[in-house]
Design an enzyme around this catalytic site. Structure first.
Site, PDB file in Angstrom:
ATOM      1  CG  HIS A  14      11.699  17.487  21.852  1.00 51.31           C
ATOM      2  ND1 HIS A  14      11.772  16.827  23.053  1.00 51.31           N
ATOM      3  CD2 HIS A  14      11.050  16.639  20.999  1.00 51.31           C
ATOM      4  CE1 HIS A  14      11.209  15.637  22.935  1.00 51.31           C
ATOM      5  NE2 HIS A  14      10.752  15.499  21.698  1.00 51.31           N
ATOM      6  CD  GLU A  15       9.543  17.348  17.573  1.00 55.92           C
ATOM      7  OE1 GLU A  15       9.904  16.274  17.056  1.00 55.92           O
ATOM      8  OE2 GLU A  15       8.743  17.397  18.529  1.00 55.92           O
TER       9      GLU A  15
END
Ligand SMILES: *[C@@H]1O[C@H](CO)[C@@H](O)[C@H](O)[C@H]1NC(C)=O
Ligand SMILES: *[C@@H]1O[C@H](CO)[C@@H](O)[C@H](O)[C@H]1NC(C)=O
Ligand SMILES: [Ca+2]
Ligand SMILES: [Zn+2]
Length: 604
Positions: free
Chosen positions: A405-406
């Protein structure tokens, strides 16, 4: 999913036919690229293509009967394995050599080689799994050679050693040479002297196969692994799914010098050309645990993440995930020229010196993580925090969906608007940014079942815990979010959930239409739905305008499909977007819903 299974079955049948059909002529085997590995060898750059016959693989659910089903407990594993293969492939027991096996967790595994005149085949093997006295899985690359060489060599082993030493620029290491059959791509089986050749200075170590009749070097096995990591594979989401030892996971087409070299400096720690994973200070990385790039730091999840071994593991896992995701994205078009994150760009465009910096177990926060994306040429900065909901605390570095996600914030911010890192700034486009990040984590962790997806379940304690309000799902009961839900909220994660669920459903639609390919992350040429999805994902980011809206992001997907696939998925895409209110009459700005699709997409 359906079509992939069908495809797989038909390949299996074709292979089995080739194996059991005796005199009938058969077409020369069409070998998929995965059966080959090209080796560049020795100081002369000799190129040799090693061939491994394709393996057919069948699984049988709760199992099928086999010749020793009734007497399984009285039979040895060898007897059961040989009898099964003899029956299944209709070959003589003298052509089957049991090699090794073991029993674990009520499952027995047997590993077998093909044999002729008492001599084993090196690249024609089979494996069988038994459970509850039944066969549950069978893999085989057994072949029926069209021609088979005489089993008595006409070239001496000494001559074979001399040939191999010359060609491979090394010395025979005195491990006893042996004779084996080797199946070649043309369907013939040659007899080979197998000798081990080493060169400690050049760090090479091969098994060389020299034709025992013609005297030529025909094939090699390369024993040198570039690197080994004990990590949570990128296809898994939670540590509870099991860490594994991965050997050479790097994709050279994406990281030409591997993960530990920028062409000038070679490293033996969690820093390399694409990422540096550290704790507190950039220089505080994790060193290899054994020579030649072995990173083996097993977890102990019963103690605090901050214990030494677990700190190492956090750095190794994030190093691996960012590299693995870098390599997949590279194959799908996030390259030096399109402003990716690398220190050295090897003359391929873009600005370098911007590998990702991952601050593991960062002390600046808890229960979160973030990623800063400055313009191309300045490092991306990921910060991973500890999560305090459980005892002991849990480390976000070990939960792959959070890491992915990051890192996806870096992808969406660099690809939108051309590397400025400044084109996802409005609330709506930042919300879309959260959506891409969730959808990418979702993509990496799906298999052909395309299950509902939960983000951040493990760091919150597991079970149905979810960082988001709903699992991502095609079911409106499980996830009711629609386009109109964007209205009236400025919470970027809530906006992102609407977009991520749309993309989850686009993924399902594409896989329903084109099947699922488990190798898609390393195979951008795949035509399966999951590969199509990732292509459209990156293509659309490149196409869309600065500060996109739902409506323009949707238009970018449809255009990406027109560009790459001639619009083959246009109506499928419209159908999914419209199903949640982002149809052709949806209004930007006030988020008025609409379920219409263009006229030519209206079902009869
Ligand atoms: C550094 O690594 C690269 C890629 O593995 C290799 O080609 C090169 O020879 C290495 N350089 C040194 C000085 O070890
Ligand atoms: C939304 O905006 C469109 C275009 O400006 C307008 O026609 C429509 O009436 C608006 N709808 C609502 C519910 O405000
Ligand atoms: Ca760059
Ligand atoms: Zn985010």
């Amino acid at each position: 999913m359906v079509s992939f299974n069908k495809f797989f079955t038909s390949v299996y049948l074709a292979v089995v036919y080739a194996t059991v059909a005796s005199a009938a002529p058969r077409p020369s085997p069409v070998a998929p690229p995965s059966t080959h590995r090209v080796h560049e060898l020795g100081k002369r750059g000799l190129k040799l293509v090693a061939f491994n016959p394709p393996s057919a693989f069948e699984t049988f659910g709760t199992g099928i009967e086999h010749p020793t089903s009734d007497s399984f407990t009285e039979s040895t594993l060898e007897e059961s394995a040989v009898a099964f293969i003899q029956d299944r492939l209709n070959i003589d027991t003298s052509d089957i050599a049991y090699r090794t096996g073991y029993t674990e967790d009520e499952t027995s595994h047997a590993y077998v080689q093909q044999k002729h005149d008492g001599i084993a085949f090196s690249n024609s093997v089979a494996n069988i799994a038994f459970k509850n006295n039944k066969v549950v899985a069978f893999g085989s690359s057994f072949v029926k050679p069209e021609q088979i060489a005489k089993s008595t060599p006409s070239v001496s082993v000494e001559a074979a050693i001399a040939t191999a030493e010359e060609a491979l620029d090394g010395k025979f290491n005195d491990v006893e040479a042996k004779l084996e059959y080797v199946v070649l791509e043309d369907g013939s089986a040659i007899l080979a002297h197998v000798v081990q050749i080493q060169n400690d200075e050049a760090e090479t170590f091969y098994a060389a196969y020299v034709d025992a009749h013609s005297g030529e070097l025909t094939s090699v096995v390369d024993f040198v692994a570039e690197a080994t990591y004990y990590v949570l594979p990128v296809t898994k989401e939670y540590p509870t799914e099991g860490f594994e030892t991965l050997v050479d996971p790097q994709i050279l087409a994406a990281s030409p010098l591997g993960w530990h070299s920028d062409g000038v400096t070679n490293t033996t720690d969690t820093s390399g050309n694409n990422v540096v994973s550290y704790k507190s200070a950039l220089t505080s990385t994790t060193p290899q645990s054994a020579p030649d790039l072995v990173f083996n730091y097993p977890p102990d999840l019963t103690v605090a993440p901050t214990t030494v071994g677990n700190v190492h593991l956090g750095r190794v896992n994030t190093f691996y995930i960012v590299n693995a995701v870098h390599d997949t994205w590279y194959l799908y078009g996030f390259t030096e020229a399109s402003y990716n994150f690398q220190n050295a760009n090897f003359g391929k465009g873009g600005n370098g010196n911007d590998r990702v910096r991952v601050s593991t177990q960062d002390s600046g926060g808890t229960n979160n993580a973030n990623f800063a994306t400055p313009p191309d040429g300045q490092p991306g900065q990921m910060r991973m925090y500890l999560w305090t909901r459980t005892t002991p605390q849990r480390d976000g570095d070990l939960e792959n969906d959070i890491v992915i996600h990051e890192f996806t914030h870096g992808l969406s911010n660099r690809l939108t608007g051309g590397g400025t890192g400044s084109c996802l700034q409005t609330t709506e486009s930042r919300g879309l940014g959260e959506g891409w990040s969730d959808a990418m984590a979702d993509w990496f962790q799906q298999d052909e079942n395309l299950e509902d997806f939960i983000l951040g379940g493990w760091v919150l304690g597991g079970g149905t815990n979810n960082i988001r309000r709903y699992p991502y799902s095609p079911s409106s009961t499980v996830n009711p979010l629609r386009y109109r839900d964007v209205a009236g909220t400025t919470l970027v994660h809530n906006i992102g959930e609407v977009w991520a669920n749309l993309l989850h459903n686009v993924h399902i639609g594409l896989v329903d239409a084109h099947g699922f390919d488990p190798t898609a992350s390393s195979n951008p040429d795949s035509t399966a739905g999951n590969a199509v999805f990732l292509h459209l994902f990156l293509d659309a980011l490149k196409l869309q305008p600065c500060n996109p809206t739902f409506v323009t992001a949707r238009a970018a997907w449809i255009q990406a499909d027109a560009n790459r696939y001639g619009g083959a998925n246009r109506c499928l895409l419209w159908g999914v977007f419209a199903s949640r209110g982002l149809g052709s009459g949806a209004v930007s700005g006030n988020y008025t819903e609409n379920s219409a699709v263009p006229d030519d997409c209206v079902a009869e």
